[in-house]
Design a protein around this motif. Sequence first.
Motif, short mmCIF file in Angstrom:
data_model
loop_
_atom_site.label_atom_id
_atom_site.label_comp_id
_atom_site.label_asym_id
_atom_site.label_seq_id
_atom_site.Cartn_x
_atom_site.Cartn_y
_atom_site.Cartn_z
N PHE A 166 2.73 15.39 -1.16
CA PHE A 166 2.60 16.29 -2.31
C PHE A 166 2.55 17.73 -1.80
N ALA A 167 3.24 18.64 -2.47
CA ALA A 167 3.15 20.06 -2.11
C ALA A 167 3.36 20.89 -3.37
N ARG A 168 2.58 21.97 -3.48
CA ARG A 168 2.72 22.89 -4.61
C ARG A 168 3.91 23.82 -4.37
N ASP A 169 4.58 24.16 -5.47
CA ASP A 169 5.69 25.11 -5.44
C ASP A 169 5.25 26.36 -6.18
N ASP A 170 4.92 27.42 -5.44
CA ASP A 170 4.41 28.65 -6.06
C ASP A 170 5.43 29.30 -6.99
N SER A 171 6.70 29.01 -6.77
CA SER A 171 7.72 29.65 -7.61
C SER A 171 7.76 29.05 -9.01
N THR A 172 7.27 27.82 -9.18
CA THR A 172 7.29 27.16 -10.49
C THR A 172 5.90 26.91 -11.05
N GLY A 173 4.88 26.96 -10.19
CA GLY A 173 3.53 26.61 -10.62
C GLY A 173 3.27 25.13 -10.59
N GLY A 174 4.30 24.34 -10.34
CA GLY A 174 4.15 22.88 -10.25
C GLY A 174 4.19 22.41 -8.82
N GLY A 175 4.97 21.37 -8.57
CA GLY A 175 5.05 20.86 -7.21
C GLY A 175 6.14 19.83 -7.08
N VAL A 176 6.21 19.25 -5.88
CA VAL A 176 7.22 18.23 -5.56
C VAL A 176 6.54 17.07 -4.87
N LEU A 210 0.84 -1.19 0.00
CA LEU A 210 0.00 0.00 0.00
C LEU A 210 0.88 1.24 0.00
N THR A 211 0.59 2.18 -0.91
CA THR A 211 1.27 3.47 -0.96
C THR A 211 0.23 4.57 -0.72
N LEU A 212 0.51 5.46 0.21
CA LEU A 212 -0.40 6.56 0.51
C LEU A 212 0.07 7.82 -0.19
N LEU A 213 -0.85 8.50 -0.90
CA LEU A 213 -0.56 9.79 -1.51
C LEU A 213 -1.26 10.85 -0.67
N ALA A 214 -0.49 11.74 -0.05
CA ALA A 214 -1.07 12.69 0.91
C ALA A 214 -0.63 14.11 0.57
N GLY A 215 -1.55 15.05 0.74
CA GLY A 215 -1.23 16.45 0.51
C GLY A 215 -2.46 17.31 0.75
N ARG A 216 -2.30 18.59 0.61
CA ARG A 216 -3.41 19.50 0.77
C ARG A 216 -4.29 19.47 -0.48
N GLY A 217 -5.48 20.08 -0.36
CA GLY A 217 -6.36 20.16 -1.51
C GLY A 217 -5.68 20.87 -2.67
N ASN A 218 -5.96 20.40 -3.89
CA ASN A 218 -5.40 20.97 -5.12
C ASN A 218 -3.91 20.77 -5.27
N ALA A 219 -3.32 19.85 -4.49
CA ALA A 219 -1.89 19.56 -4.67
C ALA A 219 -1.65 18.68 -5.88
N GLY A 220 -2.71 18.05 -6.42
CA GLY A 220 -2.55 17.23 -7.62
C GLY A 220 -2.43 15.75 -7.35
N LYS A 221 -2.88 15.28 -6.18
CA LYS A 221 -2.73 13.87 -5.81
C LYS A 221 -3.47 12.95 -6.78
N SER A 222 -4.77 13.20 -6.98
CA SER A 222 -5.54 12.31 -7.85
C SER A 222 -5.14 12.49 -9.31
N ARG A 227 13.48 9.71 -2.09
CA ARG A 227 13.46 10.36 -3.39
C ARG A 227 12.46 11.50 -3.43
N SER A 228 12.81 12.59 -4.13
CA SER A 228 11.89 13.70 -4.41
C SER A 228 11.85 13.91 -5.91
N LEU A 229 10.65 14.15 -6.42
CA LEU A 229 10.43 14.27 -7.85
C LEU A 229 9.58 15.51 -8.13
N THR A 230 9.97 16.31 -9.12
CA THR A 230 9.18 17.49 -9.48
C THR A 230 8.04 17.07 -10.41
#
Length: 659
Positions: A418-428, A254-266, A441-444
């Motif tokens: 999951f977290a959004r990066d406001d400086s790039t508009g994407g996330g990590v 089982l792998t859990l994907l966790a983050g705030r709303g609109n972080a892009g998890k789904s 590991r961290s992936l953009t």
Amino acid sequence: MDSYTGVIEAFRNAGLYVDDKGNQAFCQGPGHSGQDRSVSVTRTQGCTLIHSFAGERTEDVLAAVGLTTADLYDNKRGVDYCYPDGRVVHRSVDKKFRQSGNTEGSALYRADRLPDLTVTVYVAEGEKDADALATVLGVPAVSAAMGAQNPSKADWSPLSGRPVVAVVDDDAPGQRWADQIRELVGPIAESLRFVKAKVGKDAADHVAAGYGVADFIPADPTPRGRRLTLVNADQVEIEKIQWWEPGLIPSGSLTLLAGRGNAGKSTAAAAWAAIETKRGGHVLWLHSEESRSRHVKPKLVAAGADCTKVHFLEVTEEGTDARLSLPDDLPALRDLMSDNQIRFLVLDAVTSFKAGNKSGDKQDEIRPFLEGLNRLADDLGAVVLGIAHFNKGTGREARLLVTGSTAWTDVPRSVLGFARDDSTGGGVITDVKGNLVAVPRSLTYSFVTVTVPVGDDATEVGRVVFGEDTTTTVDDLLNRSRDEGSDADDSPRGWLSRFLKNGPQPAGNVYAVGGEAGYSDRQLRNAHRNVCGRPENMKSFVKREPGSTTGPWVWRLPSQEWPWDKSTEDDSIDDKKPLYANLSNLYNLAGQKGFSDVIFEKNEDDIDAIDDITQVPGHLGCHLPIDEPIPLIPVDLCECGDPAVENETLCLNCQLGGK
């Protein structure tokens, strides 16, 4: 005003949608989209029941709309349960009980309201459950004093000759209570059967989630056929971890994907599901919050999935639609996946499919659910992705922000933050658990817009594109957002972080400009405590200038110094820093109102600096209660030649789009 009305008004005052049906309402969850109705609010006797279908803790949901658990009671001291023989049980808002009146009585709670012998009577463990069954579902219900502690002291004779249904709490004391009910009620009742809540731990949770008597799940209170068997370690064959996505997603776990709303998890899950279909595999997507036709499939199509290899699940019970309930349905789910060669499962959101207490804050209830998913993944060698949310806390470690019990991060083999990066508009994306690899590991990732055909028309849908590995982690981004505030965060906390970013401000200024931005004083105070990590002593972040007993209270961020603690070569400038804070505040307010300049006039009436704001064409005028000219503060020059705003490279006019 009763508690139900107060809760409904709080949701509406927070700008959230409410579908009020009179005694039950379904509300937009704080932080969720406008289409969301993941919070149910139910009126019952003396109190109000709250349930989050998204699995968020009741305390977090209430705090987001400015309430506490005390606001769920009509009387802030709690509720009184009056028995027919004179016993009174007093329940406080923090679930402490005391008794008065005829404390030696043996009558059942609500026993004086039972109808004729042909009507089924429901037996619940506690008074709150009995009230929920009777007042909301309209069925006769009783309970005994002291809940599961000693039902043998109660007089159960009113149930003689009646059909009885016992609602068993989904915990160990509930099992012991059920065993005693079998012995006490079974011999005298016309019939006795046991059920448990479809959602939550008890009858009140079941009712709060909007379910009726037909939705109870049959329960056998006494597990049978259990055996303990020893397995020697030398019989266990060592296996190497198989990675579906190296360093992030292991197969057979089982792998859990966790983050705030609109972080892009789904959206990221859809991208990974698309990759699985391109490899020839089949995907089972279980969804609860989003529409299958309007959200999930468009997301899969945008990701490039082969939709002939993606499957959804429909559950029926006695011919009517039902919801998957785990771990109860795990054997059937395992067989279904095995028979159809499905080795990739997505649960969005994972908490929506758990039987029992969906608030997710009790280890002994969460572990069986998650361990069952781990066993399912291990048995089939499958990838299981569970999507979860961060809570509203401000901790600095992502793994500690997952809503509910620590079991949510202890049991899964991998937890991806999951977290959004406001400086790039994407996330990590970061492996925030990191127990399967030497270096987590961290992936953009970034977002692109894809046009998806809809009949003869088309719609634009977001798609996640995975980038390069990075040394930036989710914790780095969360801490940056926590200290500075995100421009995309329009919550009171986000606004306040941005407002205070350039320096401490008098509280009156915060309230004035915050009010202009649509935030109440109470929201701003709560936001300040939140930004500061809710320290026990807020005096560290709210102070008057030393030696002043009448000056304004000043707010600061944890990373900032007080203005009067900063050293400067020009003492005269340092003396004017509180006035300069007002000046900076007015520039901020001018920019928010769209004015291109600020005019200051001396005012002999000594009125507050912010309270008398007058508009003149193209400007924001404000009378300042000062007797001396505003001091000149050395600043850099803007490219247009005018003085730049302090600590900036442009003047206010250029920042607002002027010449």
